[in-house]
Design a protein around this motif. Sequence first.
Motif, PDB file in Angstrom:
ATOM      1  N   ALA A   8       0.810  -1.218   0.000  1.00 41.87           N
ATOM      2  CA  ALA A   8       0.000   0.000   0.000  1.00 41.87           C
ATOM      3  C   ALA A   8       0.844   1.269   0.000  1.00 41.87           C
ATOM      4  O   ALA A   8       0.486   2.251  -0.643  1.00 41.87           O
ATOM      5  CB  ALA A   8      -0.941   0.006   1.200  1.00 41.87           C
ATOM      6  N   MET A   9       1.970   1.254   0.699  1.00 46.20           N
ATOM      7  CA  MET A   9       2.782   2.465   0.820  1.00 46.20           C
ATOM      8  C   MET A   9       4.246   2.067   0.918  1.00 46.20           C
ATOM      9  O   MET A   9       4.573   1.027   1.475  1.00 46.20           O
ATOM     10  CB  MET A   9       2.364   3.253   2.063  1.00 46.20           C
ATOM     11  N   ARG A  10       5.123   2.902   0.378  1.00 47.49           N
ATOM     12  CA  ARG A  10       6.569   2.697   0.471  1.00 47.49           C
ATOM     13  C   ARG A  10       7.174   3.814   1.310  1.00 47.49           C
ATOM     14  O   ARG A  10       6.596   4.893   1.399  1.00 47.49           O
ATOM     15  CB  ARG A  10       7.219   2.728  -0.916  1.00 47.49           C
ATOM     16  N   LEU A  11       8.340   3.550   1.877  1.00 50.63           N
ATOM     17  CA  LEU A  11       9.069   4.563   2.633  1.00 50.63           C
ATOM     18  C   LEU A  11      10.412   4.805   1.965  1.00 50.63           C
ATOM     19  O   LEU A  11      11.049   3.866   1.486  1.00 50.63           O
ATOM     20  CB  LEU A  11       9.323   4.100   4.066  1.00 50.63           C
ATOM     21  N   THR A  12      10.840   6.054   1.953  1.00 50.78           N
ATOM     22  CA  THR A  12      12.205   6.347   1.529  1.00 50.78           C
ATOM     23  C   THR A  12      13.128   5.953   2.675  1.00 50.78           C
ATOM     24  O   THR A  12      12.674   5.733   3.814  1.00 50.78           O
ATOM     25  CB  THR A  12      12.391   7.840   1.214  1.00 50.78           C
ATOM     26  N   GLN A  13      14.409   5.887   2.398  1.00 51.05           N
ATOM     27  CA  GLN A  13      15.354   5.557   3.461  1.00 51.05           C
ATOM     28  C   GLN A  13      15.323   6.604   4.565  1.00 51.05           C
ATOM     29  O   GLN A  13      15.392   6.282   5.750  1.00 51.05           O
ATOM     30  CB  GLN A  13      16.781   5.421   2.901  1.00 51.05           C
ATOM     31  N   ALA A  14      15.170   7.880   4.189  1.00 54.51           N
ATOM     32  CA  ALA A  14      15.104   8.956   5.198  1.00 54.51           C
ATOM     33  C   ALA A  14      13.895   8.776   6.105  1.00 54.51           C
ATOM     34  O   ALA A  14      13.985   8.950   7.322  1.00 54.51           O
ATOM     35  CB  ALA A  14      15.058  10.321   4.511  1.00 54.51           C
ATOM     36  N   ALA A  15      12.742   8.410   5.540  1.00 47.43           N
ATOM     37  CA  ALA A  15      11.536   8.194   6.348  1.00 47.43           C
ATOM     38  C   ALA A  15      11.706   6.984   7.262  1.00 47.43           C
ATOM     39  O   ALA A  15      11.354   7.035   8.446  1.00 47.43           O
ATOM     40  CB  ALA A  15      10.312   8.023   5.453  1.00 47.43           C
ATOM     41  N   ALA A  16      12.258   5.908   6.730  1.00 53.27           N
ATOM     42  CA  ALA A  16      12.463   4.707   7.539  1.00 53.27           C
ATOM     43  C   ALA A  16      13.428   4.993   8.692  1.00 53.27           C
ATOM     44  O   ALA A  16      13.182   4.570   9.825  1.00 53.27           O
ATOM     45  CB  ALA A  16      12.991   3.572   6.668  1.00 53.27           C
ATOM     46  N   ASP A  17      14.497   5.726   8.402  1.00 60.75           N
ATOM     47  CA  ASP A  17      15.456   6.064   9.463  1.00 60.75           C
ATOM     48  C   ASP A  17      14.786   6.888  10.557  1.00 60.75           C
ATOM     49  O   ASP A  17      15.008   6.646  11.744  1.00 60.75           O
ATOM     50  CB  ASP A  17      16.644   6.841   8.886  1.00 60.75           C
ATOM     51  N   ARG A  18      13.951   7.849  10.171  1.00 63.43           N
ATOM     52  CA  ARG A  18      13.286   8.705  11.172  1.00 63.43           C
ATOM     53  C   ARG A  18      12.252   7.919  11.970  1.00 63.43           C
ATOM     54  O   ARG A  18      12.159   8.080  13.190  1.00 63.43           O
ATOM     55  CB  ARG A  18      12.642   9.914  10.498  1.00 63.43           C
ATOM     56  N   VAL A  19      11.483   7.064  11.316  1.00 63.39           N
ATOM     57  CA  VAL A  19      10.512   6.225  12.029  1.00 63.39           C
ATOM     58  C   VAL A  19      11.257   5.351  13.031  1.00 63.39           C
ATOM     59  O   VAL A  19      10.848   5.230  14.191  1.00 63.39           O
ATOM     60  CB  VAL A  19       9.667   5.374  11.060  1.00 63.39           C
ATOM     61  N   ARG A  20      12.362   4.739  12.614  1.00 60.14           N
ATOM     62  CA  ARG A  20      13.159   3.891  13.502  1.00 60.14           C
ATOM     63  C   ARG A  20      13.642   4.688  14.720  1.00 60.14           C
ATOM     64  O   ARG A  20      13.542   4.232  15.856  1.00 60.14           O
ATOM     65  CB  ARG A  20      14.351   3.315  12.739  1.00 60.14           C
ATOM     66  N   GLU A  21      14.140   5.901  14.494  1.00 59.07           N
ATOM     67  CA  GLU A  21      14.604   6.755  15.597  1.00 59.07           C
ATOM     68  C   GLU A  21      13.467   7.062  16.564  1.00 59.07           C
ATOM     69  O   GLU A  21      13.656   7.013  17.787  1.00 59.07           O
ATOM     70  CB  GLU A  21      15.150   8.074  15.053  1.00 59.07           C
ATOM     71  N   LEU A  22      12.316   7.386  16.034  1.00 57.87           N
ATOM     72  CA  LEU A  22      11.173   7.738  16.887  1.00 57.87           C
ATOM     73  C   LEU A  22      10.680   6.545  17.688  1.00 57.87           C
ATOM     74  O   LEU A  22      10.357   6.674  18.871  1.00 57.87           O
ATOM     75  CB  LEU A  22      10.048   8.322  16.039  1.00 57.87           C
ATOM     76  N   VAL A  23      10.630   5.377  17.052  1.00 59.23           N
ATOM     77  CA  VAL A  23      10.176   4.174  17.758  1.00 59.23           C
ATOM     78  C   VAL A  23      11.173   3.805  18.854  1.00 59.23           C
ATOM     79  O   VAL A  23      10.780   3.495  19.984  1.00 59.23           O
ATOM     80  CB  VAL A  23       9.958   3.006  16.770  1.00 59.23           C
ATOM     81  N   GLU A  24      12.469   3.861  18.543  1.00 56.73           N
ATOM     82  CA  GLU A  24      13.481   3.561  19.559  1.00 56.73           C
ATOM     83  C   GLU A  24      13.408   4.541  20.720  1.00 56.73           C
ATOM     84  O   GLU A  24      13.526   4.156  21.879  1.00 56.73           O
ATOM     85  CB  GLU A  24      14.877   3.566  18.928  1.00 56.73           C
ATOM     86  N   ALA A  25      13.180   5.818  20.433  1.00 59.58           N
ATOM     87  CA  ALA A  25      13.083   6.831  21.483  1.00 59.58           C
ATOM     88  C   ALA A  25      11.834   6.655  22.330  1.00 59.58           C
ATOM     89  O   ALA A  25      11.791   7.092  23.475  1.00 59.58           O
ATOM     90  CB  ALA A  25      13.105   8.228  20.863  1.00 59.58           C
TER      91      ALA A  25
END
Length: 125
Positions: A8-25
């Motif tokens: 349904a949706m794709r993420l750019t590497q920048a979006a994936a990196d930011r989502v990962r940072e937010l989830v880890e935080a």
Amino acid sequence: MPLPKMQAMRLTQAAADRVRELVEASGHASAGLRVGVTKGGCAGMEYTMEFVDAPAKFDEIVEDRGVRVFIDAKAVLYLLGTEMDYVTDKLSAKFVFNNPNQTSACGCGESIALTPARPEALGAA
């Protein structure tokens, strides 16, 4: 043989990196980001994002570039084919949705008009 289901949706590497940072935080390893759309704004609709520990019963689960994003079941047809990006410039940093279903946007860029994708596009490869 059935066709593979389109993501349904794709993420750019920048979006994936930011989502990962937010989830880890967030401190919750099982957390994910839930994306949807809601009525509002001057153009008629707005994107929504929230942290959740698990998807809702009918959410679409997108796993891309090592992160999980849940799409609200009511938003899937509006987000089909969308690329989620994370953009930074001198004055701001934000998630941006490159959505082929978007028909217009307001001047501030926060509100958009969307047309749902055709249901047959869900089975497209």
